[in-house]
Each structure stands twice: as structure tokens, then as C-alpha cells.
Design a protein around this motif. Sequence first.
Motif, PDB file in Angstrom:
ATOM      1  N   ALA A 217      -1.027  -8.827  -0.377  1.00 29.32           N
ATOM      2  CA  ALA A 217       0.018  -9.840  -0.572  1.00 29.32           C
ATOM      3  C   ALA A 217      -0.590 -11.241  -0.631  1.00 29.32           C
ATOM      4  O   ALA A 217      -0.152 -12.079  -1.433  1.00 29.32           O
TER       5      ALA A 217
ATOM      6  N   LEU B 269       8.718  -7.497  -6.565  1.00 27.78           N
ATOM      7  CA  LEU B 269       8.416  -6.259  -5.842  1.00 27.78           C
ATOM      8  C   LEU B 269       7.936  -5.163  -6.782  1.00 27.78           C
ATOM      9  O   LEU B 269       6.947  -4.480  -6.492  1.00 27.78           O
TER      10      LEU B 269
ATOM     11  N   CYS C 257       5.128  -8.425   2.126  1.00 33.60           N
ATOM     12  CA  CYS C 257       5.924  -8.963   1.019  1.00 33.60           C
ATOM     13  C   CYS C 257       6.855 -10.067   1.498  1.00 33.60           C
ATOM     14  O   CYS C 257       7.007 -11.108   0.831  1.00 33.60           O
TER      15      CYS C 257
END
Length: 184
Positions: free
Chosen positions: A138, A42, A31
Motif C-alpha cells: 500500500a 481497490l 488500504c
Amino acid sequence: MTLLTSQQLQAATGCTPERATRWLPHIERACQLYGITSPKRLAAFLAQIGHESGRLRYVREIWGPTRAQAGYEGRADLGNRLPGDGKRFAGRGLIQITGRFNYRAVRAGLKLVRKDVPDFEHSPELLEQPEWAALSAAWYWYSRSLSALADAGDFERITRKINGGLNGQAERVALYGAAMEALA
């Protein structure tokens, strides 16, 4: 910089405490690398990977094969050109990267931020390792500009870009709500 705690990861994905502990460093690193750092980003990311991975339980698509999975075989848009490619390049990672082309693309994308990326096309099972499963998710998120949709609160479009439809949307929305609460 710490983005989230094990307890927040557990609440946001619905996983067990043991899975949260195992996955936290990999998800947090991924992240940070791809700018999935605001609470909205998130929450949306964690809810989606929570659903896609069965609450951080699966990093490989459960193979039947179902009718949809049988359809992976020979699909030109996925790059599945050789016999057996459908199963060989089934969904892997926390967002279930699927198809020979996507295995190749995730490697190329990750090579822009890391030098030591393995050849997932040659060794597809490597996308099942926590580090690569998190990084590939991600990268997928980043490559589809999903942070912009998270910033805009367009969770349904995020689901469509990940899933191609709204499969499991009720669970995704429930996880998103739990994630937003845990990250508040």
C-alpha cells in the motif's frame, strides 16, 4: 469501516478461501491507511497484488537466480552495493519491494504513519510477514501516486509503474475485471 469481504478478496486476487481469510485484515488496514478505498482503486490494487504475489501465495521472490535476478547484484540504482545484496534484497511483500534503497525507503515511508516500523534493511525477511507485506504494498502504491491512475482507469500505466513493463498483463487484466465485478 469494512472495505471488502473475504469472498471479494478471493475473487479479486484469485486466492484460496484460506488465504483470503488470512490476508483480509492486513490488506484492509493497509488500504484504509493509504486511501485505497474506492472500488476502482481497490480493484486495481487487488489485481496487481494478486498477480505480483501469485494470488497471495508468495511474499518473497522465487529465487533462481534468473538472469534478471543475477542482475540485482551490484546495481547502484537499487543500492545493492555489498556482495550478496542482490539476493538479500530480492523482491518481498505483496508488490515485491526490491533493492536495499527500496527496503530503506519503505521503512521511512511507513514511519510517517506508524512509529513501530522495523528496520527492513537490517531484517529484510520481516517484509514477508502479512502485516508488513500488505503495508509495504500500500505504501508503494501511495508513493507512486497509483490511486490517481486507478481513478483515471489507466491500468496499463499502473502495471508499468509496478513492474517496469507489462509482464503478466493478461492475468492482471483478468484479475482487474474479476475485482471490478466483485466490488460492484
